[in-house]
Design a protein around this motif. Structure first.
Motif, PDB file in Angstrom:
ATOM      1  N   LEU A  48       0.847  -1.198   0.000  1.00  0.00           N
ATOM      2  CA  LEU A  48       0.000   0.000   0.000  1.00  0.00           C
ATOM      3  C   LEU A  48       0.882   1.248   0.000  1.00  0.00           C
ATOM      4  O   LEU A  48       0.653   2.184  -0.767  1.00  0.00           O
ATOM      5  CB  LEU A  48      -0.906   0.007   1.240  1.00  0.00           C
ATOM      6  CG  LEU A  48      -2.048  -1.010   1.254  1.00  0.00           C
ATOM      7  CD1 LEU A  48      -2.641  -1.135   2.653  1.00  0.00           C
ATOM      8  CD2 LEU A  48      -3.149  -0.611   0.270  1.00  0.00           C
ATOM      9  N   GLN A  49       1.912   1.226   0.848  1.00  0.00           N
ATOM     10  CA  GLN A  49       2.781   2.406   0.955  1.00  0.00           C
ATOM     11  C   GLN A  49       3.567   2.647  -0.324  1.00  0.00           C
ATOM     12  O   GLN A  49       3.718   3.779  -0.757  1.00  0.00           O
ATOM     13  CB  GLN A  49       3.783   2.212   2.107  1.00  0.00           C
ATOM     14  CG  GLN A  49       3.139   2.347   3.471  1.00  0.00           C
ATOM     15  CD  GLN A  49       4.074   1.908   4.591  1.00  0.00           C
ATOM     16  OE1 GLN A  49       4.958   1.081   4.403  1.00  0.00           O
ATOM     17  NE2 GLN A  49       3.858   2.456   5.776  1.00  0.00           N
ATOM     18  N   SER A  50       4.044   1.571  -0.930  1.00  0.00           N
ATOM     19  CA  SER A  50       4.926   1.783  -2.076  1.00  0.00           C
ATOM     20  C   SER A  50       4.169   1.903  -3.393  1.00  0.00           C
ATOM     21  O   SER A  50       4.687   2.462  -4.343  1.00  0.00           O
ATOM     22  CB  SER A  50       5.972   0.673  -2.154  1.00  0.00           C
ATOM     23  OG  SER A  50       5.335  -0.565  -2.341  1.00  0.00           O
ATOM     24  N   LYS A  51       2.914   1.386  -3.471  1.00  0.00           N
ATOM     25  CA  LYS A  51       2.231   1.406  -4.762  1.00  0.00           C
ATOM     26  C   LYS A  51       0.850   2.050  -4.798  1.00  0.00           C
ATOM     27  O   LYS A  51       0.257   2.171  -5.859  1.00  0.00           O
ATOM     28  CB  LYS A  51       2.163  -0.016  -5.329  1.00  0.00           C
ATOM     29  CG  LYS A  51       3.576  -0.549  -5.584  1.00  0.00           C
ATOM     30  CD  LYS A  51       3.644  -1.748  -6.434  1.00  0.00           C
ATOM     31  CE  LYS A  51       5.088  -2.074  -6.807  1.00  0.00           C
ATOM     32  NZ  LYS A  51       5.300  -3.502  -7.016  1.00  0.00           N
ATOM     33  N   LEU A 106     -11.632  -1.923  -4.598  1.00  0.00           N
ATOM     34  CA  LEU A 106     -10.198  -2.224  -4.540  1.00  0.00           C
ATOM     35  C   LEU A 106      -9.928  -3.646  -5.046  1.00  0.00           C
ATOM     36  O   LEU A 106      -9.037  -3.873  -5.861  1.00  0.00           O
ATOM     37  CB  LEU A 106      -9.712  -2.049  -3.095  1.00  0.00           C
ATOM     38  CG  LEU A 106      -8.218  -2.220  -2.843  1.00  0.00           C
ATOM     39  CD1 LEU A 106      -7.753  -1.283  -1.731  1.00  0.00           C
ATOM     40  CD2 LEU A 106      -7.840  -3.637  -2.490  1.00  0.00           C
ATOM     41  N   VAL A 107     -10.752  -4.588  -4.564  1.00  0.00           N
ATOM     42  CA  VAL A 107     -10.581  -5.979  -5.000  1.00  0.00           C
ATOM     43  C   VAL A 107     -10.706  -6.061  -6.522  1.00  0.00           C
ATOM     44  O   VAL A 107      -9.882  -6.667  -7.203  1.00  0.00           O
ATOM     45  CB  VAL A 107     -11.608  -6.906  -4.298  1.00  0.00           C
ATOM     46  CG1 VAL A 107     -11.599  -8.304  -4.900  1.00  0.00           C
ATOM     47  CG2 VAL A 107     -11.339  -6.952  -2.804  1.00  0.00           C
ATOM     48  N   GLU A 108     -11.729  -5.381  -7.044  1.00  0.00           N
ATOM     49  CA  GLU A 108     -11.953  -5.417  -8.501  1.00  0.00           C
ATOM     50  C   GLU A 108     -10.786  -4.819  -9.277  1.00  0.00           C
ATOM     51  O   GLU A 108     -10.303  -5.402 -10.230  1.00  0.00           O
ATOM     52  CB  GLU A 108     -13.198  -4.589  -8.824  1.00  0.00           C
ATOM     53  CG  GLU A 108     -14.455  -5.427  -8.943  1.00  0.00           C
ATOM     54  CD  GLU A 108     -15.665  -4.530  -9.179  1.00  0.00           C
ATOM     55  OE1 GLU A 108     -16.630  -4.715  -8.444  1.00  0.00           O
ATOM     56  OE2 GLU A 108     -15.612  -3.635 -10.054  1.00  0.00           O
ATOM     57  N   GLU A 109     -10.353  -3.648  -8.849  1.00  0.00           N
ATOM     58  CA  GLU A 109      -9.267  -2.951  -9.554  1.00  0.00           C
ATOM     59  C   GLU A 109      -7.991  -3.794  -9.537  1.00  0.00           C
ATOM     60  O   GLU A 109      -7.278  -3.882 -10.534  1.00  0.00           O
ATOM     61  CB  GLU A 109      -8.979  -1.586  -8.907  1.00  0.00           C
ATOM     62  CG  GLU A 109     -10.139  -0.612  -8.921  1.00  0.00           C
ATOM     63  CD  GLU A 109     -10.288   0.168 -10.221  1.00  0.00           C
ATOM     64  OE1 GLU A 109      -9.395   0.085 -11.078  1.00  0.00           O
ATOM     65  OE2 GLU A 109     -11.313   0.851 -10.379  1.00  0.00           O
ATOM     66  N   PRO A 116      -1.849  -0.329  -9.682  1.00  0.00           N
ATOM     67  CA  PRO A 116      -1.721   1.101  -9.918  1.00  0.00           C
ATOM     68  C   PRO A 116      -1.842   1.434 -11.409  1.00  0.00           C
ATOM     69  O   PRO A 116      -1.662   0.556 -12.237  1.00  0.00           O
ATOM     70  CB  PRO A 116      -0.301   1.410  -9.401  1.00  0.00           C
ATOM     71  CG  PRO A 116       0.441   0.125  -9.461  1.00  0.00           C
ATOM     72  CD  PRO A 116      -0.577  -0.946  -9.268  1.00  0.00           C
ATOM     73  N   LEU A 117      -2.161   2.699 -11.706  1.00  0.00           N
ATOM     74  CA  LEU A 117      -2.313   3.130 -13.100  1.00  0.00           C
ATOM     75  C   LEU A 117      -1.094   2.716 -13.918  1.00  0.00           C
ATOM     76  O   LEU A 117       0.010   2.711 -13.413  1.00  0.00           O
ATOM     77  CB  LEU A 117      -2.424   4.653 -13.157  1.00  0.00           C
ATOM     78  CG  LEU A 117      -3.680   5.318 -12.621  1.00  0.00           C
ATOM     79  CD1 LEU A 117      -3.581   6.824 -12.817  1.00  0.00           C
ATOM     80  CD2 LEU A 117      -4.937   4.778 -13.282  1.00  0.00           C
ATOM     81  N   LYS A 118      -1.318   2.400 -15.187  1.00  0.00           N
ATOM     82  CA  LYS A 118      -0.202   1.840 -15.950  1.00  0.00           C
ATOM     83  C   LYS A 118       0.964   2.816 -16.147  1.00  0.00           C
ATOM     84  O   LYS A 118       2.112   2.407 -16.135  1.00  0.00           O
ATOM     85  CB  LYS A 118      -0.667   1.222 -17.263  1.00  0.00           C
ATOM     86  CG  LYS A 118      -1.230   2.150 -18.288  1.00  0.00           C
ATOM     87  CD  LYS A 118      -1.508   1.355 -19.575  1.00  0.00           C
ATOM     88  CE  LYS A 118      -2.021   2.259 -20.684  1.00  0.00           C
ATOM     89  NZ  LYS A 118      -3.208   3.069 -20.300  1.00  0.00           N
ATOM     90  N   GLU A 119       0.662   4.099 -16.227  1.00  0.00           N
ATOM     91  CA  GLU A 119       1.747   5.080 -16.378  1.00  0.00           C
ATOM     92  C   GLU A 119       2.657   5.050 -15.144  1.00  0.00           C
ATOM     93  O   GLU A 119       3.858   5.268 -15.239  1.00  0.00           O
ATOM     94  CB  GLU A 119       1.201   6.507 -16.506  1.00  0.00           C
ATOM     95  CG  GLU A 119       0.282   6.748 -17.680  1.00  0.00           C
ATOM     96  CD  GLU A 119      -1.187   6.501 -17.345  1.00  0.00           C
ATOM     97  OE1 GLU A 119      -1.502   5.580 -16.551  1.00  0.00           O
ATOM     98  OE2 GLU A 119      -2.042   7.223 -17.882  1.00  0.00           O
ATOM     99  N   SER A 126       4.383  -2.952 -11.644  1.00  0.00           N
ATOM    100  CA  SER A 126       2.991  -3.292 -11.338  1.00  0.00           C
ATOM    101  C   SER A 126       2.995  -4.259 -10.153  1.00  0.00           C
ATOM    102  O   SER A 126       4.042  -4.605  -9.630  1.00  0.00           O
ATOM    103  CB  SER A 126       2.299  -3.886 -12.561  1.00  0.00           C
ATOM    104  OG  SER A 126       3.170  -4.731 -13.244  1.00  0.00           O
ATOM    105  N   LEU A 127       1.803  -4.710  -9.749  1.00  0.00           N
ATOM    106  CA  LEU A 127       1.717  -5.613  -8.603  1.00  0.00           C
ATOM    107  C   LEU A 127       2.165  -7.018  -9.006  1.00  0.00           C
ATOM    108  O   LEU A 127       1.812  -7.489 -10.085  1.00  0.00           O
ATOM    109  CB  LEU A 127       0.272  -5.676  -8.088  1.00  0.00           C
ATOM    110  CG  LEU A 127      -0.324  -4.388  -7.527  1.00  0.00           C
ATOM    111  CD1 LEU A 127      -1.793  -4.621  -7.161  1.00  0.00           C
ATOM    112  CD2 LEU A 127       0.454  -3.894  -6.315  1.00  0.00           C
ATOM    113  N   THR A 128       2.918  -7.688  -8.144  1.00  0.00           N
ATOM    114  CA  THR A 128       3.275  -9.091  -8.403  1.00  0.00           C
ATOM    115  C   THR A 128       2.058  -9.941  -8.027  1.00  0.00           C
ATOM    116  O   THR A 128       1.120  -9.452  -7.378  1.00  0.00           O
ATOM    117  CB  THR A 128       4.457  -9.523  -7.511  1.00  0.00           C
ATOM    118  OG1 THR A 128       4.028  -9.434  -6.145  1.00  0.00           O
ATOM    119  CG2 THR A 128       5.677  -8.636  -7.722  1.00  0.00           C
ATOM    120  N   GLU A 129       2.064 -11.205  -8.422  1.00  0.00           N
ATOM    121  CA  GLU A 129       0.941 -12.095  -8.082  1.00  0.00           C
ATOM    122  C   GLU A 129       0.781 -12.190  -6.563  1.00  0.00           C
ATOM    123  O   GLU A 129      -0.334 -12.176  -6.050  1.00  0.00           O
ATOM    124  CB  GLU A 129       1.154 -13.498  -8.678  1.00  0.00           C
ATOM    125  CG  GLU A 129       0.796 -13.610 -10.155  1.00  0.00           C
ATOM    126  CD  GLU A 129      -0.592 -13.042 -10.519  1.00  0.00           C
ATOM    127  OE1 GLU A 129      -1.591 -13.529  -9.958  1.00  0.00           O
ATOM    128  OE2 GLU A 129      -0.675 -12.106 -11.350  1.00  0.00           O
TER     129      GLU A 129
END
Ligand code: HEC
Length: 159
Positions: A48-51, A106-109, A116-119, A126-129
């Protein structure tokens, strides 16, 4: 002609550097209430803090290129828009229903890989699995609690 255009573009670029959007930096650790309430385990808190907090809290950690306009305008727009939709620093101001709904979103996104946004993901990853699964499991646990609270308002079974 080319020289004149280049000169004009340079002047516009230089002119832009004089306007700096106000930074999103609060003096307090603004997400403490949200964290006490939802109790993210350390790895989830780190995610949460980093992304997420950069656009969804009152504290953004700015990259060096935020010193360059128009990149700074662009980052500012994302932060303003992100906070408008979801601000973990204002968690205590949300109703239980709204909290439950935001966690559902949040779960859906996260599931759909929208956040996080692709930019942002280009530069921050991006998030790892593992991060996705961790976030979803923590979010689902919190939804159980919020839904329970909604169902049994004031100790009564609400309709
Ligand atoms: C670079 C900025 C940025 C980052 C980083 C970011 N978001 Fe977002 N987020 C936005 C913006 C802008 C919106 C609103 C527009 C949209 O939905 O695309 C949004 C929307 C959302 C919403 C929808 C809220 C609603 O009710 O409409 C959720 C949930 C969300 N983000 C969760 C997250 C999570 C979780 C992370 C971290 C994994 C994250 N975001 C990282 C910018 C960001």
């Amino acid at each position: 002609m080319v020289k004149k255009v280049l000169l004009l573009v340079s002047l516009i670029f230089i002119g832009m550097q004089f306007y700096r959007p106000e930074k999103n930096i609060s003096k307090t650790y603004s997400t403490s209430i949200f964290e006490k309430e939802t109790n993210p385990p350390t790895p989830i808190l780190t995610t949460l803090q980093s992304k997420c907090y950069d656009c969804h809290s009152n504290n953004t950690e700015y990259p060096w290129y935020n010193n360059i306009a128009p990149v700074s305008y662009w980052i500012d727009a994302h932060v303003v828009d992100g906070k408008k939709h979801l601000n973990f620093s204002n968690w205590e101001q949300y109703s239980t229903k709204k909290k439950d709904h935001k966690i559902e979103e949040l779960v859906e996104e996260v599931q759909e890989g929208e956040m996080p946004l692709k930019e942002y993901a280009w530069t921050h990853g991006s998030l790892t699995e593992d991060e996705k699964n961790g976030l979803i499991a923590w979010a689902e646990r919190n939804r159980v609690i919020y839904q329970y609270a909604l169902k049994y308002k004031n100790g009564q079974l609400a309709n």
